[in-house]
Design an enzyme around this catalytic site. Structure first.
Site, short mmCIF file in Angstrom:
data_model
loop_
_atom_site.label_atom_id
_atom_site.label_comp_id
_atom_site.label_asym_id
_atom_site.label_seq_id
_atom_site.Cartn_x
_atom_site.Cartn_y
_atom_site.Cartn_z
N ASP A 79 0.82 -1.21 0.00
CA ASP A 79 0.00 0.00 0.00
C ASP A 79 0.85 1.26 0.00
OD1 ASP A 79 0.83 -0.71 2.66
OD2 ASP A 79 -0.60 0.72 3.49
N GLU A 174 0.30 -1.53 5.56
CA GLU A 174 1.33 -1.10 6.51
C GLU A 174 1.08 0.32 6.97
OE1 GLU A 174 5.06 0.74 7.94
OE2 GLU A 174 3.89 1.32 6.20
N GLU A 175 0.66 1.17 6.04
CA GLU A 175 0.53 2.60 6.33
C GLU A 175 -0.57 2.90 7.34
OE1 GLU A 175 2.71 4.61 5.51
OE2 GLU A 175 3.65 3.93 3.65
N ASP A 197 11.99 -1.06 3.69
CA ASP A 197 10.95 -0.02 3.80
C ASP A 197 11.51 1.27 4.39
OD1 ASP A 197 8.41 1.07 3.69
OD2 ASP A 197 7.79 0.23 5.62
ZN LIG Z 1 6.65 2.16 4.08
#
Ligand SMILES: [Zn+2]
Length: 420
Positions: A79, A174-175, A197
């Protein structure tokens, strides 16, 4: 170069996550993208490729050696941030960057300028992938995905590099803080893993905040102000008194590095009832606990000043610093640092002033530091990524795989990186 072509293809998928959705994935674009990646992994002839009902995509690069080599994993997220649109991303490559302002959108007068973003000057002479000023870029974390897949492809076409079984996973949401919860650590089956990341080239993170939230509800008594003398209790003013009792220098805007804070994130109320919400952050577990105790202590002070049960405190732990899970297996970090040095980088180890998916995973039994993608200015229109940094990230992944093989005996004896 395939790495960059991959990245430019991936950013065409709109995978913005949605904080208001309770489903996983929170947006259908993420599943669509995961399905596309699945077909790409099939073309690359990776094995055990599974895409589950929540859009977690797993795959294996099988070992090409009979030796007993630890199984490791690499993780990135599908995402992009809810902070800015990830639709119709139209990236552009600025070749051989000259150190001047880069016009992102002439019509709207949006420029990427070293006067605002001095880190640009670390990348003079490189090729920068930038936005058109109307969306984010999505290097967070599609660069991570492109780097992982390209590294797996590289290992496939270079069978001379001996390696153990490698697992990869791409996760949704994740966000919005949901990425790690449904990752099946057992099914992933790794001794440890890395999230790809992070930001600037060379960054490596294995420390993050311990985090809690606090909600304080203040009870008042409302009376017509004309007849209020001796009767009215204004909950707004009591809440204000509480705010004043917390140390004024221990706020996000006054702290950096390893300094923790109390952050007032919300006030709402009236005379009758007021609610304060805080987040509490500290890297050190003892100081983190002391901050929560301070909240309890101040609640006690207010209740002794204004009467029992004037204020009610609700504290919830949110996540913990992964350092305590990584330190007992410090070779996990040492190997990543050695890999960076081997490809000509100076590792920049720094504490995250926030959380990471890796923190949650570390507490689920999968130690998981975070490695750079090379991207800068995540979550907005000024996001950019140098092509050269992406290449380095891919090289680091390959190098980690090599080192894990070379140092397998030392890793099993846990002597690697301890001067042994
Ligand atoms: Zn990230």
């Amino acid at each position: 170069m395939k790495l960059i072509d991959r990245f430019l293809k991936y950013v065409t998928f709109d995978t913005q996550s949605d904080e208001n959705s309770h489903a996983t994935p929170s947006s259908s674009g993420q599943r669509f993208f995961a399905e596309y990646l699945k077909s790409e992994l099939e073309l690359l002839e990776l094995e055990d490729i599974t895409l589950d009902e929540h859009a977690y995509l797993y795959a294996t690069l099988p070992a090409n050696s009979d030796k007993d080599i630890p199984v490791i994993g690499f993780i990135a997220h599908l995402d992009t941030s809810p902070d800015m649109t990830g639709k119709n991303i139209s990236p552009r490559i600025v070749s051989n960057y000259d150190g001047k302002d880069i016009i992102l959108c002439r019509k709207k007068g949006i420029a990427l300028s070293p006067s605002k973003f001095p880190e640009l000057l670390n990348h003079v002479g490189e090729d920068l992938i930038v936005t058109d000023g109307k969306s984010l870029l999505g290097a967070d974390d599609k660069a991570g995905i492109a780097e992982i897949i390209s590294a797996m492809e590289y290992l496939k076409v270079h069978p001379d590099i001996e390696h153990g079984k490698i697992r990869i996973a791409f996760t949704p949401d994740e966000e919005i803080g949901e990425g790690a919860c449904k990752l099946d650590v057992g099914k992933f089956g790794c001794q440890w893993a890395y999230t790809i990341d992070g930001g600037e080239v060379g960054e490596l993170e294995y420390e993050n905040f311990n985090a809690a939230s606090a909600k304080l509800t203040f009870r008042g008594r409302n009376i017509h102000p004309g007849q209020a003398k001796g009767k009215m209790i204004n909950s707004l003013l009591i809440a204000n008194r509480f705010v004043g009792l917390l140390p004024s220098k221990e706020r996000p805007e006054c702290t950096e590095g390893y300094e923790g804070f109390y952050h007032l994130t919300g006030i709402k109320g009236n005379v009758e009832e007021s609610i304060l919400t805080y987040i509490i952050r500290d890297h050190h577990r003892d100081r983190f606990n002391a901050r929560k105790e301070k909240m309890e202590h101040l609640t006690g002070i207010i209740n002794s000043e204004f009467g029992a049960e004037t204020v009610k405190l609700e504290l919830h732990d949110q996540y913990y610093n992964m350092r305590e899970k990584v330190e007992p297996v410090m070779h996990v970090v040492t190997i990543a640092c050695a890999a960076m040095e081997a490809v000509g980088l100076v590792p920049k180890v720094k504490p995250v002033r926030g959380g990471t998916d890796g923190a949650q995973l570390s507490f689920k039994g999968l130690p998981c530091p975070n490695i750079f993608t090379g991207g800068i200015n995540f979550h907005g229109r000024y996001e950019f990524i140098p092509v050269q940094s992406m290449k380095k990230a891919m090289d680091v992944i390959v190098k980690i795989v090599e080192i894990v093989n070379h140092e397998r005996d030392a890793i099993y004896k846990k002597t690697f990186g301890f001067g042994g």
